[in-house]
Scaffold this motif. Structure first.
Motif, mmCIF file in Angstrom:
data_model
loop_
_atom_site.group_PDB
_atom_site.id
_atom_site.type_symbol
_atom_site.label_atom_id
_atom_site.label_comp_id
_atom_site.label_asym_id
_atom_site.label_seq_id
_atom_site.Cartn_x
_atom_site.Cartn_y
_atom_site.Cartn_z
ATOM 1 N N PHE A 1 6.870 4.438 6.583
ATOM 2 C CA PHE A 1 7.739 3.391 5.973
ATOM 3 C C PHE A 1 8.848 2.933 7.015
ATOM 4 O O PHE A 1 9.026 1.852 7.203
ATOM 5 N N ASN A 2 9.794 4.074 7.273
ATOM 6 C CA ASN A 2 10.576 3.639 8.368
ATOM 7 C C ASN A 2 10.213 3.288 9.621
ATOM 8 O O ASN A 2 10.812 2.296 10.275
ATOM 9 N N SER A 3 9.150 3.817 10.297
ATOM 10 C CA SER A 3 8.710 3.591 11.509
ATOM 11 C C SER A 3 8.033 2.162 11.362
ATOM 12 O O SER A 3 8.279 1.193 12.322
ATOM 13 N N LEU A 4 7.388 1.669 10.240
ATOM 14 C CA LEU A 4 6.751 0.483 10.233
ATOM 15 C C LEU A 4 7.845 -0.611 10.137
ATOM 16 O O LEU A 4 7.838 -2.076 10.531
ATOM 17 N N THR A 5 8.924 -0.337 9.240
ATOM 18 C CA THR A 5 10.108 -1.466 9.171
ATOM 19 C C THR A 5 10.851 -1.547 10.277
ATOM 20 O O THR A 5 11.036 -2.704 10.703
ATOM 21 N N ALA A 6 10.822 -0.569 11.072
ATOM 22 C CA ALA A 6 11.695 -0.687 12.553
ATOM 23 C C ALA A 6 10.655 -1.560 13.493
ATOM 24 O O ALA A 6 11.256 -2.590 14.164
ATOM 25 N N LEU A 7 9.358 -1.297 13.411
ATOM 26 C CA LEU A 7 8.367 -2.307 14.333
ATOM 27 C C LEU A 7 8.534 -3.784 13.641
ATOM 28 O O LEU A 7 8.414 -4.599 14.532
ATOM 29 N N GLU B 1 0.813 -1.239 -0.251
ATOM 30 C CA GLU B 1 0.025 0.036 0.001
ATOM 31 C C GLU B 1 0.630 1.089 -0.076
ATOM 32 O O GLU B 1 0.579 2.327 -0.764
ATOM 33 N N LEU B 2 2.006 1.290 0.718
ATOM 34 C CA LEU B 2 2.625 2.618 0.763
ATOM 35 C C LEU B 2 3.546 2.859 -0.551
ATOM 36 O O LEU B 2 3.696 3.900 -1.073
ATOM 37 N N THR B 3 3.983 1.746 -1.090
ATOM 38 C CA THR B 3 4.454 1.814 -2.233
ATOM 39 C C THR B 3 3.660 2.546 -3.472
ATOM 40 O O THR B 3 4.030 3.149 -4.296
ATOM 41 N N ASN B 4 2.423 1.948 -3.321
ATOM 42 C CA ASN B 4 1.280 2.460 -4.484
ATOM 43 C C ASN B 4 1.263 3.846 -4.251
ATOM 44 O O ASN B 4 0.890 4.699 -5.180
ATOM 45 N N ILE B 5 0.937 4.234 -2.955
ATOM 46 C CA ILE B 5 1.017 5.916 -2.710
ATOM 47 C C ILE B 5 2.184 6.665 -3.022
ATOM 48 O O ILE B 5 2.137 7.656 -3.730
ATOM 49 N N LYS B 6 3.429 6.079 -3.027
ATOM 50 C CA LYS B 6 4.781 6.650 -3.398
ATOM 51 C C LYS B 6 4.565 6.819 -5.023
ATOM 52 O O LYS B 6 4.946 7.629 -5.659
ATOM 53 N N ILE C 1 3.547 14.755 1.660
ATOM 54 C CA ILE C 1 3.127 13.313 1.428
ATOM 55 C C ILE C 1 4.256 12.426 1.317
ATOM 56 O O ILE C 1 4.333 11.474 1.927
ATOM 57 N N GLY C 2 5.310 12.985 0.567
ATOM 58 C CA GLY C 2 6.467 12.168 0.249
ATOM 59 C C GLY C 2 7.178 11.916 1.691
ATOM 60 O O GLY C 2 7.539 10.820 1.946
ATOM 61 N N SER C 3 7.375 13.010 2.377
ATOM 62 C CA SER C 3 8.083 12.897 3.763
ATOM 63 C C SER C 3 7.243 12.017 4.708
ATOM 64 O O SER C 3 8.010 11.218 5.483
ATOM 65 N N LEU C 4 5.804 12.362 4.667
ATOM 66 C CA LEU C 4 5.184 11.443 5.507
ATOM 67 C C LEU C 4 5.010 9.897 5.330
ATOM 68 O O LEU C 4 5.329 9.071 6.115
ATOM 69 N N SER C 5 5.178 9.568 3.841
ATOM 70 C CA SER C 5 5.080 8.183 3.703
ATOM 71 C C SER C 5 6.394 7.657 3.869
ATOM 72 O O SER C 5 6.711 6.452 4.400
ATOM 73 N N ASN C 6 7.459 8.416 3.807
ATOM 74 C CA ASN C 6 8.882 7.775 4.186
ATOM 75 C C ASN C 6 8.970 7.746 5.525
ATOM 76 O O ASN C 6 9.448 6.597 6.084
ATOM 77 N N GLU C 7 8.409 8.398 6.524
ATOM 78 C CA GLU C 7 8.499 8.405 7.874
ATOM 79 C C GLU C 7 7.802 7.064 8.277
ATOM 80 O O GLU C 7 8.070 6.199 9.095
#
Length: 104
Positions: free
Chosen positions: A65-71, A38-43, A57-63
């Motif tokens: 993505f990074n937080s979900l990856t860490a989780l 889903e995040l990649t589709n938004i990007k 939107i770009g910075s929010l989606s990157n943020e």
């Protein structure tokens, strides 16, 4: 768009916290963070937005993505260690017990 990103963050975080094994966690990771997630589709759709929205939107989606990856990584370590401990406990052999004799 921002609300959609926040909903994705909320849903993904809840699913990650509720994951019971590494397979389930991998499925969640694929659903949100993979190339078809889903995040990649938004990007991919950022090009259609106005310039001022692209940055936000770009910075929010990157943020997100990074937080979900860490989780996901943190939860994966916990689940993997627990599964490994259970497997080792199940396969444990007590070498102090006498062996069984098998006649020829």
């Amino acid at each position: 768009m921002e609300q959609k990103l926040e909903n994705i963050r909320k849903d993904a975080t809840e699913k990650i916290e509720k994951a019971l094994n590494t397979t389930e966690l991998e499925n969640i990771k694929n659903e949100y963070l993979s190339r078809k997630g889903e995040l990649t589709n938004i990007k991919k759709n950022l090009k259609d937005l106005p310039d001022d929205q692209k940055r936000i939107i770009g910075s929010l989606s990157n943020e997100i993505f990074n937080s979900l990856t860490a989780l996901v990584e943190e939860k994966y370590k916990k689940l993997y260690n627990e599964e490994l401990r259970q497997k080792l406990e199940k396969e444990r052999i007590d070498i102090s017990l006498p062996g069984s004799y098998t006649p020829r």
